[in-house]
Design a protein around this motif. Structure first.
Motif, PDB file in Angstrom:
ATOM      1  N   ASP A  29       0.812  -1.208   0.000  1.00  0.00           N
ATOM      2  CA  ASP A  29       0.000   0.000   0.000  1.00  0.00           C
ATOM      3  C   ASP A  29       0.847   1.261   0.000  1.00  0.00           C
ATOM      4  O   ASP A  29       0.309   2.356   0.125  1.00  0.00           O
ATOM      5  CB  ASP A  29      -0.948  -0.008   1.187  1.00  0.00           C
ATOM      6  N   TYR A  30       2.143   1.151  -0.178  1.00  0.00           N
ATOM      7  CA  TYR A  30       3.039   2.303  -0.216  1.00  0.00           C
ATOM      8  C   TYR A  30       3.528   2.553  -1.639  1.00  0.00           C
ATOM      9  O   TYR A  30       3.610   1.640  -2.445  1.00  0.00           O
ATOM     10  CB  TYR A  30       4.268   2.086   0.680  1.00  0.00           C
ATOM     11  N   VAL A  98       2.651  14.739  -3.947  1.00  0.00           N
ATOM     12  CA  VAL A  98       1.941  15.378  -2.831  1.00  0.00           C
ATOM     13  C   VAL A  98       1.067  16.522  -3.346  1.00  0.00           C
ATOM     14  O   VAL A  98      -0.072  16.696  -2.902  1.00  0.00           O
ATOM     15  CB  VAL A  98       2.946  15.862  -1.764  1.00  0.00           C
ATOM     16  N   GLU A  99       1.579  17.304  -4.288  1.00  0.00           N
ATOM     17  CA  GLU A  99       0.800  18.401  -4.866  1.00  0.00           C
ATOM     18  C   GLU A  99      -0.434  17.902  -5.606  1.00  0.00           C
ATOM     19  O   GLU A  99      -1.432  18.608  -5.688  1.00  0.00           O
ATOM     20  CB  GLU A  99       1.657  19.221  -5.830  1.00  0.00           C
ATOM     21  N   GLY A 101      -2.360  15.295  -4.826  1.00  0.00           N
ATOM     22  CA  GLY A 101      -3.362  14.598  -4.034  1.00  0.00           C
ATOM     23  C   GLY A 101      -2.968  13.282  -3.400  1.00  0.00           C
ATOM     24  O   GLY A 101      -3.801  12.650  -2.757  1.00  0.00           O
ATOM     25  N   VAL A 102      -1.733  12.839  -3.562  1.00  0.00           N
ATOM     26  CA  VAL A 102      -1.302  11.612  -2.897  1.00  0.00           C
ATOM     27  C   VAL A 102      -0.846  11.975  -1.491  1.00  0.00           C
ATOM     28  O   VAL A 102      -0.115  12.943  -1.297  1.00  0.00           O
ATOM     29  CB  VAL A 102      -0.149  10.935  -3.677  1.00  0.00           C
ATOM     30  N   GLU A 103      -1.315  11.230  -0.499  1.00  0.00           N
ATOM     31  CA  GLU A 103      -0.979  11.542   0.894  1.00  0.00           C
ATOM     32  C   GLU A 103       0.494  11.247   1.170  1.00  0.00           C
ATOM     33  O   GLU A 103       1.024  10.216   0.761  1.00  0.00           O
ATOM     34  CB  GLU A 103      -1.857  10.727   1.833  1.00  0.00           C
ATOM     35  N   ARG A 104       1.135  12.149   1.881  1.00  0.00           N
ATOM     36  CA  ARG A 104       2.573  12.039   2.174  1.00  0.00           C
ATOM     37  C   ARG A 104       2.936  10.777   2.959  1.00  0.00           C
ATOM     38  O   ARG A 104       3.962  10.157   2.659  1.00  0.00           O
ATOM     39  CB  ARG A 104       3.034  13.315   2.907  1.00  0.00           C
ATOM     40  N   PRO A 105       2.151  10.332   3.957  1.00  0.00           N
ATOM     41  CA  PRO A 105       2.549   9.127   4.702  1.00  0.00           C
ATOM     42  C   PRO A 105       2.552   7.843   3.866  1.00  0.00           C
ATOM     43  O   PRO A 105       3.133   6.851   4.275  1.00  0.00           O
ATOM     44  CB  PRO A 105       1.516   9.028   5.819  1.00  0.00           C
ATOM     45  N   THR A 106       1.917   7.854   2.698  1.00  0.00           N
ATOM     46  CA  THR A 106       1.892   6.645   1.870  1.00  0.00           C
ATOM     47  C   THR A 106       3.080   6.564   0.922  1.00  0.00           C
ATOM     48  O   THR A 106       3.187   5.618   0.160  1.00  0.00           O
ATOM     49  CB  THR A 106       0.601   6.577   1.041  1.00  0.00           C
TER      50      THR A 106
END
Length: 112
Positions: A29-30, A98-99, A101-106
């Motif tokens: 999931d990463y 990240v810009e 829409g992908v979440e940073r923790p993933t």
């Protein structure tokens, strides 16, 4: 006096409890961003783990235009589809994802 550490223990017993079909310890999931050293000063940046909902050809086209580098999509048996870009583009790719829409923790960034 009983010695507990001499008992035979199956180290894979926990995997059977999980059902065995689940990927134990995999980072499925990463999104992984890695750098590979080629020859001399040449490097290669790879991006793997993007969700199937994204069109990799469009992402690759945006990467190439934004970062002014060449790239390709490789189909790996283990890892699935992997985007390869010329040069060290790790931080740029991270910011781009990240810009958009992908979440940073993933996202996990690897390398030297």
């Amino acid at each position: 006096m009983s010695v507990q550490n001499l008992n035979s223990v199956d180290p894979f017993a926990e995997e059977e409890l999980l059902g065995g079909t689940q990927d134990v310890g995999s980072g499925a999931d990463y999104i992984h961003i890695r750098i590979q050293q080629r020859n001399g000063r040449k490097t290669l940046t790879t991006v793997q783990g993007l969700a199937k909902q994204y069109d990799l050809k469009k992402i690759l086209k945006a990467f190439k235009k934004e970062f002014a580098c060449n790239g390709t999509i490789n189909n790996d048996e283990k890892l699935g589809e992997v985007i390869q870009l010329q040069g060290d583009q790790r931080s740029k790719i991270l910011d781009f994802l990240v810009e958009n829409g992908v979440e940073r923790p993933t996202i996990k960034m690897h390398g030297f």
